[in-house]
Design a protein around this motif. Sequence first.
Motif, short mmCIF file in Angstrom:
data_model
loop_
_atom_site.label_atom_id
_atom_site.label_comp_id
_atom_site.label_asym_id
_atom_site.label_seq_id
_atom_site.Cartn_x
_atom_site.Cartn_y
_atom_site.Cartn_z
N GLY A 182 0.79 -1.22 0.00
CA GLY A 182 0.00 0.00 0.00
C GLY A 182 0.83 1.27 0.00
N GLU A 183 0.16 2.38 -0.31
CA GLU A 183 0.78 3.71 -0.29
C GLU A 183 2.02 3.81 -1.20
OE1 GLU A 183 -0.13 6.56 1.44
OE2 GLU A 183 -1.97 5.57 2.07
N GLY A 184 2.02 3.00 -2.28
CA GLY A 184 3.14 3.02 -3.22
C GLY A 184 4.37 2.28 -2.75
N THR A 185 4.28 1.54 -1.65
CA THR A 185 5.47 0.87 -1.09
C THR A 185 5.47 -0.61 -1.45
OG1 THR A 185 4.40 0.38 1.03
CG2 THR A 185 5.53 2.50 0.82
N TYR A 186 6.66 -1.11 -1.75
CA TYR A 186 6.88 -2.53 -1.99
C TYR A 186 7.90 -3.03 -0.98
CZ TYR A 186 4.48 -2.02 -6.46
OH TYR A 186 3.55 -1.78 -7.44
N GLY A 187 7.55 -4.10 -0.29
CA GLY A 187 8.48 -4.67 0.66
C GLY A 187 8.32 -4.11 2.06
N VAL A 188 8.78 -4.90 3.03
CA VAL A 188 8.59 -4.59 4.43
C VAL A 188 9.32 -3.31 4.85
CG1 VAL A 188 9.16 -5.42 6.76
CG2 VAL A 188 8.11 -6.97 5.11
N TYR A 189 10.52 -3.12 4.34
CA TYR A 189 11.29 -1.95 4.78
C TYR A 189 10.57 -0.66 4.39
CZ TYR A 189 15.19 1.13 5.78
OH TYR A 189 15.98 2.12 6.31
N SER A 190 10.16 -0.55 3.12
CA SER A 190 9.49 0.67 2.66
C SER A 190 8.20 0.93 3.43
CB SER A 190 9.19 0.57 1.16
OG SER A 190 10.39 0.40 0.43
N ALA A 191 7.43 -0.15 3.68
CA ALA A 191 6.17 0.01 4.42
C ALA A 191 6.42 0.44 5.86
CB ALA A 191 5.38 -1.30 4.38
N SER A 192 7.46 -0.11 6.47
CA SER A 192 7.78 0.25 7.84
C SER A 192 8.10 1.73 7.96
CB SER A 192 8.95 -0.60 8.33
OG SER A 192 9.28 -0.31 9.67
N ILE A 193 8.86 2.24 7.01
CA ILE A 193 9.19 3.67 7.00
C ILE A 193 7.94 4.50 6.72
CG2 ILE A 193 10.49 5.47 5.81
CD1 ILE A 193 12.24 3.76 7.59
N ARG A 194 7.12 4.04 5.77
CA ARG A 194 5.95 4.83 5.37
C ARG A 194 4.95 4.98 6.51
NH1 ARG A 194 3.09 8.25 4.76
NH2 ARG A 194 1.38 8.52 3.29
N TYR A 195 4.64 3.90 7.21
CA TYR A 195 3.57 3.95 8.21
C TYR A 195 4.07 4.32 9.61
CZ TYR A 195 0.89 1.57 4.56
OH TYR A 195 0.27 1.25 3.38
N PHE A 196 5.28 3.92 9.92
CA PHE A 196 5.74 4.09 11.31
C PHE A 196 7.03 4.90 11.44
CE2 PHE A 196 3.36 0.06 11.13
CZ PHE A 196 2.29 0.42 11.95
N GLY A 197 7.67 5.26 10.32
CA GLY A 197 8.84 6.13 10.35
C GLY A 197 10.09 5.49 10.92
N VAL A 198 10.12 4.16 11.02
CA VAL A 198 11.29 3.46 11.56
C VAL A 198 11.55 2.23 10.70
CG1 VAL A 198 10.92 4.25 13.93
CG2 VAL A 198 9.86 2.11 13.16
N PRO A 199 12.78 1.70 10.73
CA PRO A 199 13.05 0.44 10.01
C PRO A 199 12.36 -0.72 10.70
CG PRO A 199 14.97 1.13 11.28
CD PRO A 199 13.99 2.26 11.37
N PRO A 200 12.18 -1.84 10.00
CA PRO A 200 11.40 -2.95 10.58
C PRO A 200 12.00 -3.54 11.84
CG PRO A 200 12.40 -3.56 8.47
CD PRO A 200 12.55 -2.09 8.60
N THR A 201 13.30 -3.43 12.04
CA THR A 201 13.90 -3.95 13.27
C THR A 201 13.46 -3.17 14.50
OG1 THR A 201 15.84 -2.60 12.78
CG2 THR A 201 15.94 -4.92 12.16
N SER A 202 12.90 -1.97 14.30
CA SER A 202 12.46 -1.14 15.42
C SER A 202 10.95 -1.23 15.67
CB SER A 202 12.85 0.32 15.18
OG SER A 202 14.24 0.46 15.08
N LEU A 203 10.25 -2.04 14.90
CA LEU A 203 8.80 -2.16 15.08
C LEU A 203 8.48 -2.96 16.34
CD1 LEU A 203 7.72 -3.05 11.42
CD2 LEU A 203 7.48 -0.83 12.56
N ASP A 204 7.39 -2.59 17.02
CA ASP A 204 6.90 -3.42 18.12
C ASP A 204 5.91 -4.43 17.56
OD1 ASP A 204 4.50 -2.04 17.79
OD2 ASP A 204 4.86 -0.70 19.50
#
Length: 819
Positions: A182-204
């Motif tokens: 969604g939101e023009g993003t492909y892949g986990v890294y891009s989505a993590s930045i788009r929705y939460f502003g952090v890389p996926p290793t920093s997601l809760d």
Amino acid sequence: MSNKRFLLRPRFRLGTSVKVAKVASLSAAGSLFLASCALPGLKIPTIRSTNPQTFAQISSIYADDGSLLTQVPTDIVRVPVTLSQMGSLVPSATVAIEDKRYWNRGPIDVRSILRAAVANFNAGSVAQGGSTIEEQLVKLELGTPKRTLSEKLHEILLSLGSLTGTTKQQVLDNYLNDVYLGEGTYGVYSASIRYFGVPPTSLDLPQAATIAGLINAPSAYDPLIHPNLALQRRDQVLEAMYSQNLITKGQFTQSENASLELNPSLSLLSPKIDYFTQAVISEAESLPQLGATPSQRLSALEHDGLHIYTTENPQREREAQAAVLAGIPKNLQTLSGALVSIDPATGAVVSIVGGRGFSSNAPYSQYNIAVQAQRPAGSTFKIIALAEALTQGISPNTIFRAPGTITIPASKGQTSWTVSNYAGEASGAMTLATATALSVNTVYAQVMEKIGPANFVAMAHAMGIRTHLYPYISLVLGDQPVSPIDLASIYATAANYGTYNPPYTISEITNSSGSVIYQHKATPSVAFSPLVAAQMIPILQSVMTEGTGVYAAINRPAAGKTGTGENWSDAWFAGFTPQLATAVWVGFPSGEVPMIPPNTPIYVVGGSWPANIFAKYMTSALSGSPVEYFKTAAQIEATSTTMPPPTTTTTTQPINTVTLNNVIGETQNDAIASLDAQGVKISTSFAPSGEYPPGYAIAETPPPGSQILKGSSVSITIANGSLTFPSTVLVPDLLGLTPPQAASVIASLGLKGACTATPSTSTTTSTTTSTTATTSSLSVSSSTTVPLPPTTSLPPTVAEQSPIPGTQVAVGTLVTCSY
């Protein structure tokens, strides 16, 4: 966002594309059974992706220290990372909700297929998915979302063939890098930045579950648009993880009660572009290593995941931006400035400022003046004439007349040209060095006449001007447009003792696998000799110590030149130290608008705001660098034996001939020494001169530039007697003076004339006047007080005069006035 560079291994790819045989005769259930059993002898096709979106990767731009500057804008936002760089939560959540038996089965899930087969058979199409992550990956790479029975079989067969020999980790890695979220993003890294502003290793945990939930329907579960649906889907993912014992009861309860915790970022969708990175992208678009056509190069930039390493010095870039903004009044929003700074030794561009701010709301903010604009360079071009004059053998001590106005006669296809000094001031006679420090136009008009416009143009191109120039004599005053980056280059050439290095912003480009596909290669060329530079640099240093550029002075050895365009429309300062060359421009980007009141609070010249910007930037940019001193001629000569021979374009001539030096304007001793070094016989004669003072060469026979045999005779004429320059003065303002006052002022300046009566008179009274005029290099001041006659009637006053006030005329000129 982290500045860490992602090290990517190549994606697995086995075999080449083959056309899948049609299997329409097979029943749906039988086909699925054969595929799941992978019967011996069954030829399984292999694939290579035909979907450009699966391989599209966002390209990144780095500074000279390796730090990330930004990404190249693209319509497909994908930053592939390794599985370990995704953390553990998103992969775990994805498997739980998308394919819970993923780790315990082969490429296809027979149980799910058999369950779906009945529904699909009755529907006559694929009504239920039953797709494994492997099958979904194949679908992503093919880019075929159709749901027919044959397409489903095709997908299964390809899953068996293309994924043979790969690990589960590799499959999940590629899947989570390829899937649209969604939101023009492909892949986990891009989505993590788009929705939460952090890389996926920093997601809760709740955030990771939100991203995993997007896979099924990215638009429907978009948390920015449909937060309630996204929350429901997240909780489904959390429940799946809990039911599969991937999280505890406490984790499930706590996460289920959490909010979406969104912190959206546009850093990947709309990466920050500034003047430097815009110039980098423009340079990259011209590199044939990225593609044969402009469209291919653009596609590579936007989709190939390139790593572009630049020459930008982030600290100096910030200092350049601060200096430009501080140097222009904030209330003048339509006024702008530009700055380019170059390492003279390499041509590496370290900072670029093309306006008030690329993302500001100022007019023309995204017009990169530093590299895209071309404006008249004014007197900063005199450095080119100086370099050519010194190269031709004209001494810095050569004396020139310096009248307030001079006319260069027409010759060799040139029309006559009348030029005046900045304020019309006359200075009698001066050396070339002094004329440079004071930026005297009338002297440089004579220099241009001596060296020739064609030679000037050749030197300009050799020093770094890349635009076309017309060989007109007026070019010496910079009346043709150039870009700030080219102007910075010619001053970098001077700082590098005559060797030009083309400016560049990209040092290296690697592809997504880390292989180098472009690397900058230096192509230096010699514009003039280091000994010429050793003569030139002290002259340009005097500009900053006692000339027009004193406000550009910094706390270390530096050299430079001011420049002011016609009608104050452009103002420049360009200068250098041994380590850094910088050009500054100030003006209105909308066009040639005069920078004079009321447009600006002052008359803006090169020695004002541009000089201040230069000083502020260079002082801060070099604050951490050691103080370096320019090389002297003696130092250069001492090391000349170890220097490579210069690349020159001079024509060859017989070894026993010489090209006669131009010694006109040099002292007698310098002239004799110059000719003596050429191995010719010298004779001297003497004659009075109205152009040169006593002791200077005024004529040379044969003329300068002649090719003669060594040992031939050369005659030079030396000036003697008194300097016979005609004294000049500025015509005073007589308006409003009484006739006796006007007559007194006229006589005091050595002029002739008197006032005559006319039918129209003035009744204005004045008892004192003070007029200052310049005669040669002497300032003459006259103050005359004339008492009013003892009468009650007001005396007549001057109403008209000729020539008009301020006109420069010779002593003894007739001045008429009427009252």
